[in-house]
Each structure stands twice: as C-alpha cells, then as structure tokens.
Design a protein around this motif. Structure first.
Motif, PDB file in Angstrom:
ATOM      1  N   PHE A  62       0.839  -1.193   0.000  1.00 26.06           N
ATOM      2  CA  PHE A  62       0.000   0.000   0.000  1.00 26.06           C
ATOM      3  C   PHE A  62       0.875   1.244   0.000  1.00 26.06           C
ATOM      4  O   PHE A  62       2.039   1.203   0.385  1.00 26.06           O
ATOM      5  CB  PHE A  62      -0.899   0.030   1.246  1.00 26.06           C
ATOM      6  CG  PHE A  62      -1.958  -1.031   1.238  1.00 26.06           C
ATOM      7  CD1 PHE A  62      -3.000  -0.984   0.332  1.00 26.06           C
ATOM      8  CD2 PHE A  62      -1.916  -2.072   2.142  1.00 26.06           C
ATOM      9  CE1 PHE A  62      -3.983  -1.956   0.319  1.00 26.06           C
ATOM     10  CE2 PHE A  62      -2.891  -3.049   2.153  1.00 26.06           C
ATOM     11  CZ  PHE A  62      -3.920  -2.994   1.234  1.00 26.06           C
ATOM     12  N   ASP A 101      -0.101  -5.669   5.920  1.00 25.85           N
ATOM     13  CA  ASP A 101       0.294  -4.764   4.840  1.00 25.85           C
ATOM     14  C   ASP A 101      -0.073  -3.312   5.147  1.00 25.85           C
ATOM     15  O   ASP A 101       0.662  -2.391   4.776  1.00 25.85           O
ATOM     16  CB  ASP A 101      -0.326  -5.212   3.520  1.00 25.85           C
ATOM     17  CG  ASP A 101       0.245  -6.543   3.057  1.00 25.85           C
ATOM     18  OD1 ASP A 101       1.316  -6.938   3.552  1.00 25.85           O
ATOM     19  OD2 ASP A 101      -0.385  -7.184   2.203  1.00 25.85           O
ATOM     20  N   ALA A 102      -1.195  -3.102   5.821  1.00 23.67           N
ATOM     21  CA  ALA A 102      -1.567  -1.742   6.221  1.00 23.67           C
ATOM     22  C   ALA A 102      -0.570  -1.195   7.243  1.00 23.67           C
ATOM     23  O   ALA A 102      -0.135  -0.042   7.147  1.00 23.67           O
ATOM     24  CB  ALA A 102      -2.979  -1.728   6.791  1.00 23.67           C
ATOM     25  N   ALA A 112      -6.481   1.246   3.836  1.00 28.96           N
ATOM     26  CA  ALA A 112      -6.044   0.119   3.001  1.00 28.96           C
ATOM     27  C   ALA A 112      -7.204  -0.392   2.145  1.00 28.96           C
ATOM     28  O   ALA A 112      -7.029  -0.671   0.954  1.00 28.96           O
ATOM     29  CB  ALA A 112      -5.490  -1.001   3.879  1.00 28.96           C
ATOM     30  N   GLN A 115      -7.814   2.029  -0.658  1.00 27.69           N
ATOM     31  CA  GLN A 115      -6.809   1.893  -1.707  1.00 27.69           C
ATOM     32  C   GLN A 115      -7.073   0.667  -2.572  1.00 27.69           C
ATOM     33  O   GLN A 115      -6.871   0.705  -3.794  1.00 27.69           O
ATOM     34  CB  GLN A 115      -5.405   1.831  -1.104  1.00 27.69           C
ATOM     35  CG  GLN A 115      -4.921   3.174  -0.599  1.00 27.69           C
ATOM     36  CD  GLN A 115      -3.465   3.144  -0.173  1.00 27.69           C
ATOM     37  OE1 GLN A 115      -2.672   2.343  -0.658  1.00 27.69           O
ATOM     38  NE2 GLN A 115      -3.102   4.032   0.747  1.00 27.69           N
TER      39      GLN A 115
END
Length: 125
Positions: A62, A101-102, A112, A115
């Motif tokens: 991200f 991942d965020a 996230a 996105q």
C-alpha cells in the motif's frame, strides 16, 4: 496406560471469520465500484470480499497516506467520504494479510480498503 479423564477450563471458541468493518469512501468511487460489481453479477459485499481475498494472494504494498494541503483547496471542492462500503466477514488469514500490509505502510485498515477499491477501479478502466 490411558490418560486420565480430567476436566479443563472452557476454551474460547475460535472465530472462523474476521469482520472488516464498514469503510467510508467518496460517493463517486462507491458508485463506480458498485457498477463494476453489478457488471460481474456480484453484490457490493461479495465484490469486496473477492477484492480482499485477491489482495491476500497478491500482497501488493500500500501507499502511505499523504495529507492533502487543504489550504490550497476550497472547502466546497474537497472530496468528502460520505458513502460507506459494507462490513464483510473474511477468513482470518485474509484479514491478517490486510492488517500486516496496512501496518507496513503506516495506514489504517480503512485506508487500506479504500486503496484496494481505488486499485480495482483503476485497473478496470
């Protein structure tokens, strides 16, 4: 020799699904995403689940959130997040992939998810 028949404290039941709560987004993006989902014969909820599951496999990083310089944009032209994407239940590994991942990007789960929706919109146009 057999083991003893003993009682143990009650174990908490593991959840088979994790909830990704509703996410606020701008109405234009929600409308486009809703039309994309309908074109595939999916509901908004099913499309969002599919998108989150795809992210768990692809794991594209991200972008960090960049604050907008509001001083240069008049108040009536700012993008407002007034529409909501539905909350969904996903598998724990899918939710964990999104969370990891965020965190790596230094953003929240809501950003996230936004996105991911914007990536989906961009890739379909």
């Amino acid at each position: 020799m057999t083991s003893r028949y003993t009682l143990s404290p009650k174990q908490k039941a593991r959840r088979l699904a994790e909830t990704i709560h509703e996410v606020w987004i701008d109405p234009a993006s929600k409308g486009v995403f809703q039309r994309l989902a309908a074109a595939q014969g999916l509901s908004m909820r099913a499309a969002l689940i599919q998108l989150l599951e795809q992210h768990a496999q692809i794991r594209e990083p991200f972008s960090p959130r960049r604050p907008k310089p509001w001083t240069a944009v008049p108040a009536d032209e700012r993008v407002r997040y007034t529409a909501a994407l539905p909350s969904v239940d996903v598998a724990p590994d899918v939710a964990m992939a999104l969370l990891i991942d965020a965190n790596r990007a230094g953003i929240r789960l809501t950003e996230a998810t936004r996105q991911l929706v914007w990536r989906c919109i961009r890739s379909s146009t």
